[in-house]
Design an enzyme around this catalytic site. Structure first.
Site, PDB file in Angstrom:
ATOM      1  N   TYR A 105     -24.870 -48.652  20.878  1.00  0.00           N
ATOM      2  CA  TYR A 105     -25.045 -47.302  20.964  1.00  0.00           C
ATOM      3  C   TYR A 105     -26.355 -47.072  21.808  1.00  0.00           C
ATOM      4  CZ  TYR A 105     -26.572 -42.383  20.821  1.00  0.00           C
ATOM      5  OH  TYR A 105     -27.002 -41.203  21.085  1.00  0.00           O
TER       6      TYR A 105
ATOM      7  N   ARG B  56     -41.967 -36.535   7.643  1.00  0.00           N
ATOM      8  CA  ARG B  56     -43.416 -35.932   8.407  1.00  0.00           C
ATOM      9  C   ARG B  56     -44.259 -35.220   7.663  1.00  0.00           C
ATOM     10  NH1 ARG B  56     -41.458 -33.942  13.993  1.00  0.00           N
ATOM     11  NH2 ARG B  56     -41.033 -35.865  14.619  1.00  0.00           N
TER      12      ARG B  56
ATOM     13  N   ARG C  94     -16.218 -45.189  15.893  1.00  0.00           N
ATOM     14  CA  ARG C  94     -15.784 -43.764  15.149  1.00  0.00           C
ATOM     15  C   ARG C  94     -15.813 -42.858  16.333  1.00  0.00           C
ATOM     16  NH1 ARG C  94     -14.244 -42.158  10.456  1.00  0.00           N
ATOM     17  NH2 ARG C  94     -15.631 -40.361  10.427  1.00  0.00           N
TER      18      ARG C  94
ATOM     19  N   ARG D  92     -34.215 -46.565   7.844  1.00  0.00           N
ATOM     20  CA  ARG D  92     -35.574 -45.634   7.595  1.00  0.00           C
ATOM     21  C   ARG D  92     -35.250 -44.312   7.621  1.00  0.00           C
ATOM     22  NH1 ARG D  92     -37.112 -45.647  12.401  1.00  0.00           N
ATOM     23  NH2 ARG D  92     -38.960 -44.446  11.997  1.00  0.00           N
TER      24      ARG D  92
ATOM     25  N   ARG E 294     -21.685 -30.427  12.987  1.00  0.00           N
ATOM     26  CA  ARG E 294     -22.521 -29.623  13.790  1.00  0.00           C
ATOM     27  C   ARG E 294     -22.018 -28.589  14.502  1.00  0.00           C
ATOM     28  NH1 ARG E 294     -26.461 -33.306  17.485  1.00  0.00           N
ATOM     29  NH2 ARG E 294     -24.338 -33.723  18.518  1.00  0.00           N
TER      30      ARG E 294
ATOM     31  N   ASP F 151     -29.145 -44.454  24.113  1.00  0.00           N
ATOM     32  CA  ASP F 151     -29.485 -43.085  24.216  1.00  0.00           C
ATOM     33  C   ASP F 151     -29.667 -43.329  26.020  1.00  0.00           C
ATOM     34  OD1 ASP F 151     -29.852 -41.268  22.266  1.00  0.00           O
ATOM     35  OD2 ASP F 151     -31.703 -42.158  21.573  1.00  0.00           O
TER      36      ASP F 151
ATOM     37  N   GLU G 232     -18.221 -29.898  16.032  1.00  0.00           N
ATOM     38  CA  GLU G 232     -17.918 -31.305  16.288  1.00  0.00           C
ATOM     39  C   GLU G 232     -17.592 -31.802  14.768  1.00  0.00           C
ATOM     40  OE1 GLU G 232     -21.666 -32.537  18.565  1.00  0.00           O
ATOM     41  OE2 GLU G 232     -21.523 -34.305  17.138  1.00  0.00           O
TER      42      GLU G 232
HETATM   43  P1  FAD Z   1     -20.118 -43.560  29.591  1.00  0.00           P
HETATM   44  O1  FAD Z   1     -20.867 -42.463  29.845  1.00  0.00           O
HETATM   45  O2  FAD Z   1     -19.155 -43.879  28.628  1.00  0.00           O
HETATM   46  O3  FAD Z   1     -19.618 -44.009  31.248  1.00  0.00           O
HETATM   47  C1  FAD Z   1     -18.556 -45.018  31.139  1.00  0.00           C
HETATM   48  C2  FAD Z   1     -17.413 -44.279  32.049  1.00  0.00           C
HETATM   49  O4  FAD Z   1     -16.607 -45.648  32.307  1.00  0.00           O
HETATM   50  C3  FAD Z   1     -16.732 -43.173  31.454  1.00  0.00           C
HETATM   51  O5  FAD Z   1     -16.858 -41.965  32.313  1.00  0.00           O
HETATM   52  C4  FAD Z   1     -15.281 -43.732  31.133  1.00  0.00           C
HETATM   53  O6  FAD Z   1     -14.239 -42.855  31.570  1.00  0.00           O
HETATM   54  C5  FAD Z   1     -15.394 -45.011  32.213  1.00  0.00           C
HETATM   55  N1  FAD Z   1     -14.340 -46.074  32.108  1.00  0.00           N
HETATM   56  C6  FAD Z   1     -14.011 -46.585  30.999  1.00  0.00           C
HETATM   57  N2  FAD Z   1     -13.186 -47.512  31.199  1.00  0.00           N
HETATM   58  C7  FAD Z   1     -12.441 -47.219  32.363  1.00  0.00           C
HETATM   59  C8  FAD Z   1     -11.463 -47.779  33.184  1.00  0.00           C
HETATM   60  N3  FAD Z   1     -10.591 -48.918  32.719  1.00  0.00           N
HETATM   61  N4  FAD Z   1     -11.226 -47.543  34.502  1.00  0.00           N
HETATM   62  C9  FAD Z   1     -12.124 -46.547  34.756  1.00  0.00           C
HETATM   63  N5  FAD Z   1     -12.942 -45.888  34.303  1.00  0.00           N
HETATM   64  C10 FAD Z   1     -13.272 -46.352  32.971  1.00  0.00           C
HETATM   65  N6  FAD Z   1     -28.372 -39.841  24.630  1.00  0.00           N
HETATM   66  C11 FAD Z   1     -29.547 -39.390  24.676  1.00  0.00           C
HETATM   67  O7  FAD Z   1     -30.534 -39.879  25.166  1.00  0.00           O
HETATM   68  N7  FAD Z   1     -29.601 -38.006  24.031  1.00  0.00           N
HETATM   69  C12 FAD Z   1     -28.621 -37.203  23.214  1.00  0.00           C
HETATM   70  O8  FAD Z   1     -29.121 -36.129  22.686  1.00  0.00           O
HETATM   71  C13 FAD Z   1     -27.439 -37.967  23.121  1.00  0.00           C
HETATM   72  N8  FAD Z   1     -26.567 -37.544  22.479  1.00  0.00           N
HETATM   73  C14 FAD Z   1     -25.091 -37.995  22.654  1.00  0.00           C
HETATM   74  C15 FAD Z   1     -24.067 -37.377  21.551  1.00  0.00           C
HETATM   75  C16 FAD Z   1     -22.908 -37.863  21.515  1.00  0.00           C
HETATM   76  C17 FAD Z   1     -22.014 -37.194  20.710  1.00  0.00           C
HETATM   77  C18 FAD Z   1     -22.733 -39.380  22.088  1.00  0.00           C
HETATM   78  C19 FAD Z   1     -21.486 -40.110  21.990  1.00  0.00           C
HETATM   79  C20 FAD Z   1     -23.712 -40.027  22.846  1.00  0.00           C
HETATM   80  C21 FAD Z   1     -24.851 -39.148  22.942  1.00  0.00           C
HETATM   81  N9  FAD Z   1     -26.006 -39.730  23.570  1.00  0.00           N
HETATM   82  C22 FAD Z   1     -27.083 -39.231  23.895  1.00  0.00           C
HETATM   83  C23 FAD Z   1     -25.816 -41.162  24.531  1.00  0.00           C
HETATM   84  C24 FAD Z   1     -25.270 -41.034  25.913  1.00  0.00           C
HETATM   85  O9  FAD Z   1     -24.155 -40.410  25.793  1.00  0.00           O
HETATM   86  C25 FAD Z   1     -25.155 -42.348  26.578  1.00  0.00           C
HETATM   87  O10 FAD Z   1     -26.475 -43.018  26.533  1.00  0.00           O
HETATM   88  C26 FAD Z   1     -24.614 -42.402  28.098  1.00  0.00           C
HETATM   89  O11 FAD Z   1     -23.745 -41.161  28.202  1.00  0.00           O
HETATM   90  C27 FAD Z   1     -24.159 -43.621  28.266  1.00  0.00           C
HETATM   91  O12 FAD Z   1     -23.818 -43.849  29.617  1.00  0.00           O
HETATM   92  P2  FAD Z   1     -22.878 -45.158  30.015  1.00  0.00           P
HETATM   93  O13 FAD Z   1     -22.688 -45.059  31.595  1.00  0.00           O
HETATM   94  O14 FAD Z   1     -23.207 -46.464  29.492  1.00  0.00           O
HETATM   95  O15 FAD Z   1     -21.324 -44.886  29.262  1.00  0.00           O
END
Ligand code: FAD
Length: 367
Positions: free
Chosen positions: A347, A174, A247, A170, A279, A349, A299
């Site tokens: 992915y 708007r 990616r 989609r 960006r 949020d 970025e």
């Molecule tokens: P992560 O934050 O990746 O945490 C996982 C952790 O595990 C990491 O710190 C990593 O180092 C650790 N880890 C992995 N493997 C190991 C290992 N073997 N030993 C020890 N530690 C390990 N969300 C929004 O709501 N709004 C936004 O505007 C938004 N913008 C984004 C922009 C970008 C560029 C990206 C990439 C994401 C964005 N997001 C956004 C999404 C958001 O970042 C995620 O929802 C969130 O960070 C996910 O949390 P998590 O705990 O699942 O993963």
């Protein structure tokens, strides 16, 4: 002895750790990075909270999640209104009446709708075979050429004609003069940055940084009754079905001493193909900063190789099928909970990560 070893001090692991602590459980949380917070980590530089892993704007429609996250920080009224820069021409995003007025000089929604309809009909695409055809069939040629094509090609590193149509299901348009990117009821930025949220969640919890689970897997697993694993699912199973593809992104951050306002907006997308970055983020505008200097981050999308930061899962059929096989193994793994974006190869949020962690908590503690 701990009740839980939590691998990953990102948002998922931290919500789980906080909730487990509230229920009297003893947790150890480890992360291979030098900091807590995972990808939402912000670092204060020159008094400005820099989003180290890309711009993060919190938004949700779910009151329960909004109230939950507000327990850990006060949020400001930031509203995401990115601007697109196409070869020096500026357009408001998401595609709305301001964008259409700038593109075609149209004033009324009916005129804008007619313009889009004309271009869609002229293209005559009934069965889109690739991303380019899909986008044109949805919004016409002008929006596609100026605002979608170059940006998407940079994001995926391939011509739009070679990208599958399903990537764009989609394209929201708007027909109001509303530059608010999100439709959600709640949005904002935590005043003082995201790291403070994680610090509060992890208060009084044992944390070990710079510890990679796989470097000491046997010992670490022994010190807790259960493991909550938020790393890459394929790595956990030693890539036995293959490597899941992502990616990646490279960030180039610069402190600008000669201006206190570089671009007048937190997020500017460069939608032409030639500018190498997608960006530019000017971090101070997330918190309406008045510092003398400013900090920007360019970025750059990039290919992902094992060892680099995996940002966006490539959810095509091959990778999704491979993930399913890993998921089956994960479901049969005793005493391990798999959660978060990397273990789910999805992915997410931030509000979705919090929601998913709270569901796990309810299941785990039988509530
Ligand atoms: P992560 O934050 O990746 O945490 C996982 C952790 O595990 C990491 O710190 C990593 O180092 C650790 N880890 C992995 N493997 C190991 C290992 N073997 N030993 C020890 N530690 C390990 N969300 C929004 O709501 N709004 C936004 O505007 C938004 N913008 C984004 C922009 C970008 C560029 C990206 C990439 C994401 C964005 N997001 C956004 C999404 C958001 O970042 C995620 O929802 C969130 O960070 C996910 O949390 P998590 O705990 O699942 O993963």
């Amino acid at each position: 002895m701990y009740d839980y070893l939590i691998v990953g001090a990102g948002l998922y692991g931290s919500v789980f750790a906080y909730e487990a602590k509230q229920r009297g459980k003893k947790c150890l949380i480890i992360d291979k990075r030098h900091h807590i917070g995972g990808n939402i980590y912000t670092e204060e530089i020159e008094g400005i909270n820099v989003h180290k892993y890309g711009a993060h704007i919190f938004h949700t429609n779910n009151k329960r999640i909004w109230d939950y996250v507000n327990r850990f920080a006060e949020f400001n009224r930031y509203t995401n209104s990115p601007v697109a820069n196409y070869k020096g021409e500026l357009y408001n995003l998401p595609f709305n009446m301001n964008t259409f007025n700038k593109l075609w000089g149209v004033i009324s929604p009916a005129e804008a709708m007619q313009k889009i309809e004309e271009q869609r009909n002229a293209a005559g695409i009934t069965d889109p075979k690739n991303l380019e055809e899909q986008a044109i069939s949805l919004v016409g040629t002008d929006i596609y050429e100026k605002l979608i094509k170059g940006y998407t090609e940079k994001q995926w590193g391939r011509p739009a004609k070679e990208l599958p149509a399903f990537i764009i299901k989609r394209l929201p348009v708007r027909f109001t003069y509303d530059n608010n990117y999100f439709n959600d009821r709640y949005q904002g930025i935590p005043i003082g940055g995201y790291t403070g949220i994680i610090e509060k969640m992890l208060e009084d919890i044992d944390i070990r940084l710079n510890v990679d689970f796989f470097e000491d897997r046997d010992e670490l697993t022994k010190i807790a009754k259960k493991v909550v694993y938020t790393g890459m699912i394929d790595q956990y199973f030693d890539y036995k079905f293959g490597v899941l593809k992502y990616r990646s992104l490279q960030f180039e951050t610069k402190v600008l001493d000669d201006t206190d306002n570089h671009q007048g907006n937190a997020v500017v997308n460069y939608t032409d193909r030639e500018t190498p970055y997608t960006r530019v983020i000017e971090h101070k505008h997330f918190e309406f900063g008045t510092q003398d200097k400013t900090i920007i981050t360019e970025e750059y999308p990039s290919e992902w190789e094992p060892g680099e930061e995996p940002y966006y899962p490539i959810n095509d059929d091959i990778n999704n099928d491979m993930f399913k096989k890993y998921k089956e193994l994960a479901d049969g793994e005793p005493n391990v909970i798999f959660g978060g974006r990397l273990a789910n190869y999805k992915y997410y949020d931030m509000h979705q990560v919090i929601g998913a962690a709270l569901v796990t908590v309810e299941k785990e503690f039988g509530e």
